[in-house]
Scaffold this motif. Structure first.
Motif, PDB file in Angstrom:
ATOM      1  N   GLU A  58      20.862 -23.016  61.353  1.00 46.06           N
ATOM      2  CA  GLU A  58      19.538 -24.669  61.305  1.00 46.06           C
ATOM      3  C   GLU A  58      18.992 -24.044  60.300  1.00 46.06           C
ATOM      4  O   GLU A  58      18.287 -25.034  59.526  1.00 46.06           O
ATOM      5  CB  GLU A  58      19.266 -24.409  62.698  1.00 46.06           C
ATOM      6  N   TYR A  59      18.001 -23.168  59.951  1.00 48.69           N
ATOM      7  CA  TYR A  59      16.551 -22.994  59.262  1.00 48.69           C
ATOM      8  C   TYR A  59      17.769 -22.508  57.920  1.00 48.69           C
ATOM      9  O   TYR A  59      16.908 -22.648  56.398  1.00 48.69           O
ATOM     10  CB  TYR A  59      15.957 -21.599  59.596  1.00 48.69           C
ATOM     11  N   SER A  60      19.392 -21.876  57.917  1.00 47.89           N
ATOM     12  CA  SER A  60      19.258 -21.475  56.404  1.00 47.89           C
ATOM     13  C   SER A  60      20.436 -22.011  56.215  1.00 47.89           C
ATOM     14  O   SER A  60      20.364 -21.899  54.421  1.00 47.89           O
ATOM     15  CB  SER A  60      20.214 -20.006  56.589  1.00 47.89           C
ATOM     16  N   GLN A 105      15.455 -28.619  54.773  1.00 50.93           N
ATOM     17  CA  GLN A 105      14.296 -28.723  55.211  1.00 50.93           C
ATOM     18  C   GLN A 105      14.346 -30.378  55.229  1.00 50.93           C
ATOM     19  O   GLN A 105      13.927 -30.415  57.105  1.00 50.93           O
ATOM     20  CB  GLN A 105      13.231 -28.120  54.955  1.00 50.93           C
ATOM     21  N   GLN A 108      15.825 -30.477  59.475  1.00 57.47           N
ATOM     22  CA  GLN A 108      16.536 -30.306  60.089  1.00 57.47           C
ATOM     23  C   GLN A 108      15.801 -30.860  61.218  1.00 57.47           C
ATOM     24  O   GLN A 108      15.317 -31.513  60.952  1.00 57.47           O
ATOM     25  CB  GLN A 108      15.434 -28.974  60.280  1.00 57.47           C
TER      26      GLN A 108
END
Length: 198
Positions: free
Chosen positions: A109-111, A115, A118
């Motif tokens: 989700e983060y990588s 952003q 998300q």
């Protein structure tokens, strides 16, 4: 046989350590599902790590299935045979694998997701599932024996190391002291050091 995948995957690592403990010969080929996508897809079109290439050129997918095959090759299992002891081991393995999956979801989700795309409620839910899995695993840790490693003990240690490598900012050792202490003991063993996380 060839075990394909990176050792920063707990699924690859649990197979490598288990096969070593069972004296099953294999070659480890470090291919990333991201950086080596084309090379990996030529071996396994699903590009899923781990992949175990058998001597006849066919391959297996999923670490649990590889471990079952390893048990057949070795003629022994890292799972206890007595029903109560096996149930105890499986009670640890289940949440350990769930914790690995939830950690990977957070990382992806983060990588991988931009952003602005998300979704915090989803991340909150996955984090809640991760902590629940680790609490269940922590409750089983006292049964592990450093002198007689079984599949639950191996999987628990590789899970905690994977969690700490990837989401240490979320999951603190003080929250799971028995699991952290167990992993420190296991990671000091030569069989773990032969397949380092990084």
């Amino acid at each position: 046989m060839q075990l394909i995948g990176m050792l920063d995957s707990p699924f690859v690592r649990r197979v490598a350590i288990s096969f070593d403990l069972q004296d099953i010969p294999f070659e480890h080929k470090a291919l990333s599902v991201f950086r080596n996508f084309d090379e990996f897809s030529a071996i396994n079109p699903t590009v899923k790590a781990p992949t175990l290439v058998l001597d006849d050129g066919s391959f297996l997918i999923d670490s649990t299935l590889m471990l079952e095959y390893g048990d057949a090759l070795a003629g022994n299992s890292l799972l206890p045979t007595a029903p109560a002891a096996r149930a105890r081991a499986l009670r640890a393995i289940g949440p350990a694998l769930a914790a690995c999956e939830k950690t990977a979801q957070i990382v992806y989700e983060y990588s991988l997701r931009p952003q602005e795309k998300q979704h915090q409620p989803w991340l909150d839910r996955v984090q809640q599932q991760l902590f629940a899995a680790l609490r269940l695993l922590e409750a089983e840790t006292d049964a592990f024996d450093i002198a007689a490693l079984d599949q639950a003990a191996v999987t628990a240690a590789v899970t905690w190391s994977f969690v700490q490598l990837n989401v240490a900012q979320i999951v603190k050792p003080d929250d799971f002291p028995r699991l952290a202490a167990w992993t420190a003991r296991a990671e000091a063993l030569p069989v773990f050091q032969r397949y380092p996380l990084v």
